[in-house]
Design a protein around this motif. Structure first.
Motif: not given
Length: 192
Positions: A40-64
């Motif tokens: 996914a991080a191989r996406t064109p990012d318009h000037g190599k800014l990397e204007p995004w990041r990822f937060v991985v949400l596991g099953a333990g985070a879902m009830p909260r």
């Protein structure tokens, strides 16, 4: 002559998101998620800014997150159906990746192009998960647009927002294909 990649093209011509409510366990392990994120991080990012990041949400985070969606929905005065819909994606989720749009100062790359890149990374992440054999779905909904939810759920900074939640898991059923756009109605050819 270009060198075609018919397998990749066939995948793109037949890809289909899986409804998040039909996804169950098992979910991909950390190494597999890492590989999907790398793709996914191989996406064109318009000037190599990397204007995004990822937060991985596991099953333990879902009830909260489900509880917070319900609390925020009530605070916003949403009706019961909207609150339930906002809560359900987390109640039913086992693994989701929040794609966070991170606006970065740039004289060359306007904010809108950074938003486009964040949307592109959502689709790349979805397609990478599907290509890896998992069921996946890109969801947003009102929680992803609510500033209070963003800050309380994921501790987002003022220059960050949620581009989408990509839910990933084992599909329990293959959905029927849906009608696709009429290319003749949405395509203009300019040749001179």
């Amino acid at each position: 002559m270009p060198t075609p990649n018919p397998d990749a093209l066939d995948f793109l011509l037949s890809r289909r998101s899986r409804p998040a409510k039909t996804l169950t366990t098992p979910v991909p392990d950390r190494a597999t998620v890492q590989k999907i994120l790398t793709a996914a991080a191989r996406t064109p990012d318009h000037g190599k800014l990397e204007p995004w990041r990822f937060v991985v949400l596991g099953a333990g985070a879902m009830p909260r997150l489900a509880d917070l969606a319900e609390q925020r929905g009530r605070a916003l005065g949403l009706d019961a159906e909207q609150i339930t819909k906002g809560r359900t994606q987390f109640d039913q989720g086992n693994l989701a990746i929040a794609v966070i749009e991170v606006q970065k100062p740039s004289e060359k790359i306007p904010p809108l192009e950074q938003t486009y890149s964040a949307g592109a990374v959502c689709l790349a992440l979805l397609n990478a998960a599907l290509a890896a054999g998992w069921g996946a779905n890109w969801l947003s909904g009102w929680p992803s647009h609510d500033r209070g939810f963003m800050e309380q759920a994921l501790d987002l900074a003022p220059h960050e927002k949620i581009a989408g939640f990509i839910h990933i898991g084992t599909e329990t059923s293959t959905p029927p294909d849906r009608p696709r756009p009429d290319l003749g109605a949405i395509t203009t050819w300019v040749e001179t």
